[in-house]
Design an enzyme around this catalytic site. Structure first.
Site, mmCIF file in Angstrom:
data_model
loop_
_atom_site.group_PDB
_atom_site.id
_atom_site.type_symbol
_atom_site.label_atom_id
_atom_site.label_comp_id
_atom_site.label_asym_id
_atom_site.label_seq_id
_atom_site.Cartn_x
_atom_site.Cartn_y
_atom_site.Cartn_z
ATOM 1 N N ASP A 68 34.783 36.690 53.867
ATOM 2 C CA ASP A 68 34.292 37.979 54.360
ATOM 3 C C ASP A 68 34.576 38.146 55.849
ATOM 4 O O ASP A 68 35.056 37.221 56.507
ATOM 5 C CB ASP A 68 32.783 38.131 54.060
ATOM 6 C CG ASP A 68 31.978 36.874 54.389
ATOM 7 O OD1 ASP A 68 32.491 36.009 55.130
ATOM 8 O OD2 ASP A 68 30.844 36.756 53.914
ATOM 9 N N ASN A 137 18.356 35.751 51.895
ATOM 10 C CA ASN A 137 18.023 36.771 50.897
ATOM 11 C C ASN A 137 18.810 36.564 49.596
ATOM 12 O O ASN A 137 18.781 37.402 48.714
ATOM 13 C CB ASN A 137 18.299 38.179 51.453
ATOM 14 C CG ASN A 137 19.772 38.398 51.780
ATOM 15 O OD1 ASN A 137 20.608 37.528 51.530
ATOM 16 N ND2 ASN A 137 20.099 39.555 52.319
ATOM 17 N N HIS A 139 22.137 36.251 49.358
ATOM 18 C CA HIS A 139 23.504 36.779 49.298
ATOM 19 C C HIS A 139 24.542 35.657 49.245
ATOM 20 O O HIS A 139 24.300 34.549 49.723
ATOM 21 C CB HIS A 139 23.781 37.772 50.438
ATOM 22 C CG HIS A 139 23.930 37.187 51.809
ATOM 23 N ND1 HIS A 139 23.727 37.909 52.961
ATOM 24 C CD2 HIS A 139 24.280 35.938 52.236
ATOM 25 C CE1 HIS A 139 23.945 37.154 54.010
ATOM 26 N NE2 HIS A 139 24.285 35.952 53.606
ATOM 27 N N GLU A 144 25.092 41.649 49.139
ATOM 28 C CA GLU A 144 23.669 41.699 49.438
ATOM 29 C C GLU A 144 22.862 42.018 48.179
ATOM 30 O O GLU A 144 23.403 42.582 47.219
ATOM 31 C CB GLU A 144 23.413 42.771 50.508
ATOM 32 C CG GLU A 144 24.153 42.529 51.828
ATOM 33 C CD GLU A 144 23.480 41.474 52.714
ATOM 34 O OE1 GLU A 144 23.016 40.439 52.202
ATOM 35 O OE2 GLU A 144 23.421 41.687 53.940
HETATM 36 C C1 F6R Z 1 29.569 33.656 55.614
HETATM 37 C C2 F6R Z 1 28.920 34.141 54.404
HETATM 38 C C3 F6R Z 1 27.432 34.117 54.255
HETATM 39 C C4 F6R Z 1 26.815 32.777 54.646
HETATM 40 C C5 F6R Z 1 25.300 32.820 54.491
HETATM 41 C C6 F6R Z 1 24.647 31.550 54.977
HETATM 42 O O1 F6R Z 1 30.981 33.765 55.520
HETATM 43 O O2 F6R Z 1 29.585 34.590 53.535
HETATM 44 O O3 F6R Z 1 27.112 34.414 52.913
HETATM 45 O O4 F6R Z 1 27.352 31.765 53.845
HETATM 46 O O5 F6R Z 1 24.787 33.899 55.222
HETATM 47 O O6 F6R Z 1 24.842 31.424 56.359
HETATM 48 P P1 F6R Z 1 24.397 30.129 57.147
HETATM 49 O O7 F6R Z 1 25.262 29.020 56.658
HETATM 50 O O8 F6R Z 1 24.670 30.445 58.595
HETATM 51 O O9 F6R Z 1 22.959 29.914 56.838
#
Ligand code: F6R
Length: 246
Positions: A68, A137, A139, A144
């Protein structure tokens, strides 16, 4: 726990990163010429740090697809995911630019960019091995929570929970983009293998819900229960609600 999901609960972040590295390298050595999907965030930093110490030759033939990207954002902005992957992995393993793919956070038309990214992924035959983190959350990527899943690469408004989690990374939290382009559920779910990482107690509840609760778009990561080959590697804090042992 469903038998298509292998759960490794490791003592701490370092042990989690080591196990994740072993799983990654095993997949890589099985298929060196293939497409790897990469998530950013705090969780996979230890994995990428470990991969940086491996022989760059191992990575010579991979094609990388970033999961992403924020929108709008310039790829040289240090908070962009293109920059993150370059810094944490791709530059160190000398991955040629033409083998790096990322949604273009500067595209004039984000919707057209989604279509283009989807087509590119399809043209490469989809992902072989996808690294994922999980948001507080639930995702995955920036898919989301909502009332339905989006199959294709999509342009999404970020939820307040994601803005709260990520905006402290920006020098001025107000500068965090409010939208992103994310690989959709088709791109993720057609990966041959998925490795989901989670660390820290603030992931424990959502991780448990995602892996053992109902499969629902209100917990996007729950869709992984439907995938045939998922390895989940977590530290003890994130895995606290699961019985210890496998
Ligand atoms: C990042 C992504 C997000 C993260 C998620 C967890 O490319 O796609 O889904 O994997 O927000 O983020 P961290 O590892 O910072 O807790």
């Amino acid at each position: 726990m469903l038998s298509n999901i292998t759960l490794h609960i490791e003592d701490d972040y370092e042990a989690m990163s080591k196990k994740a590295t072993d799983v990654f390298i095993m997949a890589l050595s099985q298929k060196m010429r293939s497409v790897f999907g990469f998530a950013t965030g705090d969780t996979p930093k230890g994995l990428y740090r470990n991969l940086r110490t491996k022989d760059p030759y191992l990575f010579k033939r991979i094609t990388a697809f970033n999961l992403d990207e924020y929108y709008p954002i310039h790829p040289e902005n240090e908070q962009s995911y293109a920059y993150f992957m370059a810094k944490h992995l791709f530059d160190a393993i000398d991955l040629p630019q033409k083998q790096r793919h990322s949604p273009n956070g500067m595209a004039e038309d984000p919707i057209a960019e989604c279509e283009l990214y989807e087509q590119k992924l399809t043209a490469y035959g989809g992902i072989y091995f996808q690294v994922l983190g999980i948001g507080r959350n639930g995702h995955i990527g920036f898919n989301e929570p909502g009332e339905s899943w989006t199959a294709q690469t999509n342009y999404v408004p970020l939820t307040q929970s994601t803005i709260d989690a990520n905006s402290p990374n920006f020098l001025d939290p107000k500068d965090m983009p409010r939208h992103a382009i994310t690989t959709g559920m088709r791109g993720i779910m057609t990966a041959k293998q998925i490795m989901l990482l989670a660390s820290g107690e603030n992931k424990a509840e959502i991780l448990y819900k995602a892996l053992t609760g109902p499969v629902t778009p209100s917990v996007p990561a729950s869709v992984l229960q439907l995938h045939p080959d998922v390895t989940v590697v977590v530290d003890a804090a994130a895995g606290a609600l699961f019985p210890r042992g496998k």
